[in-house]
Design a protein around this motif. Sequence first.
Motif, PDB file in Angstrom:
ATOM      1  N   PHE A   1     -35.921  77.619 -61.386  1.00 17.63           N
ATOM      2  CA  PHE A   1     -36.920  77.946 -62.393  1.00 17.63           C
ATOM      3  C   PHE A   1     -37.260  76.754 -63.271  1.00 17.63           C
ATOM      4  CE2 PHE A   1     -37.370  82.497 -61.934  1.00 17.63           C
ATOM      5  CZ  PHE A   1     -36.258  82.818 -61.176  1.00 17.63           C
TER       6      PHE A   1
ATOM      7  N   MET B   1     -42.167  77.249 -51.150  1.00 19.12           N
ATOM      8  CA  MET B   1     -42.755  78.321 -51.928  1.00 19.12           C
ATOM      9  C   MET B   1     -42.737  77.983 -53.420  1.00 19.12           C
ATOM     10  SD  MET B   1     -41.442  81.643 -49.868  1.00 19.12           S
ATOM     11  CE  MET B   1     -43.014  82.397 -50.188  1.00 19.12           C
TER      12      MET B   1
ATOM     13  N   HIS C   1     -34.200  81.603 -48.603  1.00 21.89           N
ATOM     14  CA  HIS C   1     -34.941  82.100 -49.765  1.00 21.89           C
ATOM     15  C   HIS C   1     -34.053  82.398 -50.950  1.00 21.89           C
ATOM     16  CE1 HIS C   1     -33.346  85.653 -47.883  1.00 21.89           C
ATOM     17  NE2 HIS C   1     -33.769  86.427 -48.832  1.00 21.89           N
ATOM     18  N   ASN C   2     -32.723  82.420 -50.763  1.00 28.04           N
ATOM     19  CA  ASN C   2     -31.841  82.659 -51.899  1.00 28.04           C
ATOM     20  C   ASN C   2     -31.834  81.498 -52.881  1.00 28.04           C
ATOM     21  OD1 ASN C   2     -31.094  85.141 -50.884  1.00 28.04           O
ATOM     22  ND2 ASN C   2     -29.386  84.280 -49.715  1.00 28.04           N
ATOM     23  N   GLU C   3     -32.213  80.330 -52.420  1.00 29.99           N
ATOM     24  CA  GLU C   3     -32.232  79.172 -53.310  1.00 29.99           C
ATOM     25  C   GLU C   3     -33.554  79.152 -54.060  1.00 29.99           C
ATOM     26  OE1 GLU C   3     -30.113  76.742 -49.667  1.00 29.99           O
ATOM     27  OE2 GLU C   3     -31.675  75.769 -50.845  1.00 29.99           O
ATOM     28  N   GLN C   4     -33.512  79.590 -55.300  1.00 33.54           N
ATOM     29  CA  GLN C   4     -34.726  79.614 -56.111  1.00 33.54           C
ATOM     30  C   GLN C   4     -34.408  79.013 -57.462  1.00 33.54           C
ATOM     31  OE1 GLN C   4     -37.878  83.008 -57.582  1.00 33.54           O
ATOM     32  NE2 GLN C   4     -37.310  82.980 -55.443  1.00 33.54           N
TER      33      GLN C   4
ATOM     34  N   LEU D   1     -43.676  88.977 -61.467  1.00 31.24           N
ATOM     35  CA  LEU D   1     -44.299  88.013 -60.570  1.00 31.24           C
ATOM     36  C   LEU D   1     -45.815  88.182 -60.613  1.00 31.24           C
ATOM     37  CD1 LEU D   1     -43.885  85.804 -58.398  1.00 31.24           C
ATOM     38  CD2 LEU D   1     -43.798  87.646 -56.700  1.00 31.24           C
TER      39      LEU D   1
ATOM     40  N   ARG E   1     -38.668  79.543 -47.679  1.00 30.81           N
ATOM     41  CA  ARG E   1     -38.778  80.781 -46.907  1.00 30.81           C
ATOM     42  C   ARG E   1     -37.412  81.204 -46.383  1.00 30.81           C
ATOM     43  NH1 ARG E   1     -43.547  82.689 -46.651  1.00 30.81           N
ATOM     44  NH2 ARG E   1     -45.408  81.408 -46.633  1.00 30.81           N
ATOM     45  N   ALA E   2     -37.328  82.519 -46.021  1.00 27.49           N
ATOM     46  CA  ALA E   2     -36.108  83.017 -45.399  1.00 27.49           C
ATOM     47  C   ALA E   2     -35.778  82.164 -44.182  1.00 27.49           C
ATOM     48  CB  ALA E   2     -36.294  84.483 -45.006  1.00 27.49           C
ATOM     49  N   PRO E   3     -34.520  81.947 -43.892  1.00 27.60           N
ATOM     50  CA  PRO E   3     -33.341  82.497 -44.560  1.00 27.60           C
ATOM     51  C   PRO E   3     -32.836  81.680 -45.738  1.00 27.60           C
ATOM     52  CG  PRO E   3     -32.664  81.307 -42.623  1.00 27.60           C
ATOM     53  CD  PRO E   3     -34.156  81.198 -42.669  1.00 27.60           C
TER      54      PRO E   3
END
Lengths: 112, 116
Positions: free
Chosen positions: B107, B31, B102-105, B45, B98-100
């Motif tokens: 910037f 993503m 998705h907490n790793e984002q 967003l 994507r989940a699960p």
Amino acid sequence: KNEVEQSPQNLTAQEGEFITINCSYSVGISALHWLQQHPGGGIVSLFMLSSGKKKHGRLIATINIQEKHSSLHITASHPRDSAVYICAVSPPSNFGNEKLTFGTGTRLTIIP
Amino acid sequence: SAVISQKPSRDICQRGTSLTIQCQVDSQVTMMFWYRQQPGQSLTLIATANQGSEATYESGFVIDKFPISRPNLTFSTLTVSNMSPEDSSIYLCSVGHRAPRHNEQFFGPGTRLTVL
């Protein structure tokens, strides 16, 4: 929709002081992020936590899931800590709903 | 973690022109997101860039104003079209999974845009 509130909005402190920034959210999450935004605009991820406490150098982050509250602490603050600190939350693990919800940020200024 | 670069880092543009911002990541990610941060505001967003298909836009943002490309899993562009002074903002790219997971984002460094 999750509401994320941070306090204070602005904080000015003397070098060496202990700093606390708070974040509250309204509904359940899978993780909470603390981000640091430098004056140039770039964002650095400081912590991601879903329970308990994490420590990195002079920074400590805690989260209380039951109270839906997190704090970011800075010990022995230094002028280079001056930045905007942003709290963001990840929704529960639902495929197709991976978007973060952000707080409005806390502008921290440390005076030498 | 992922290392993200954005180009340009800043620009000053004239009203009515368009600017394309590039986002490059050093590893394949599922993503990619584009955010806008107006002066004194938090991040908003704009859209999720989908590889091989049209981007998914948030309420208040449209493809004609903010066309997005994502030709592969490591690169995306955001164009700010027909700019006005209200478009003066920091534009940030972020990447994640994507989940699960998705907490790793992560910037990017952001692009500071000023429209005269």
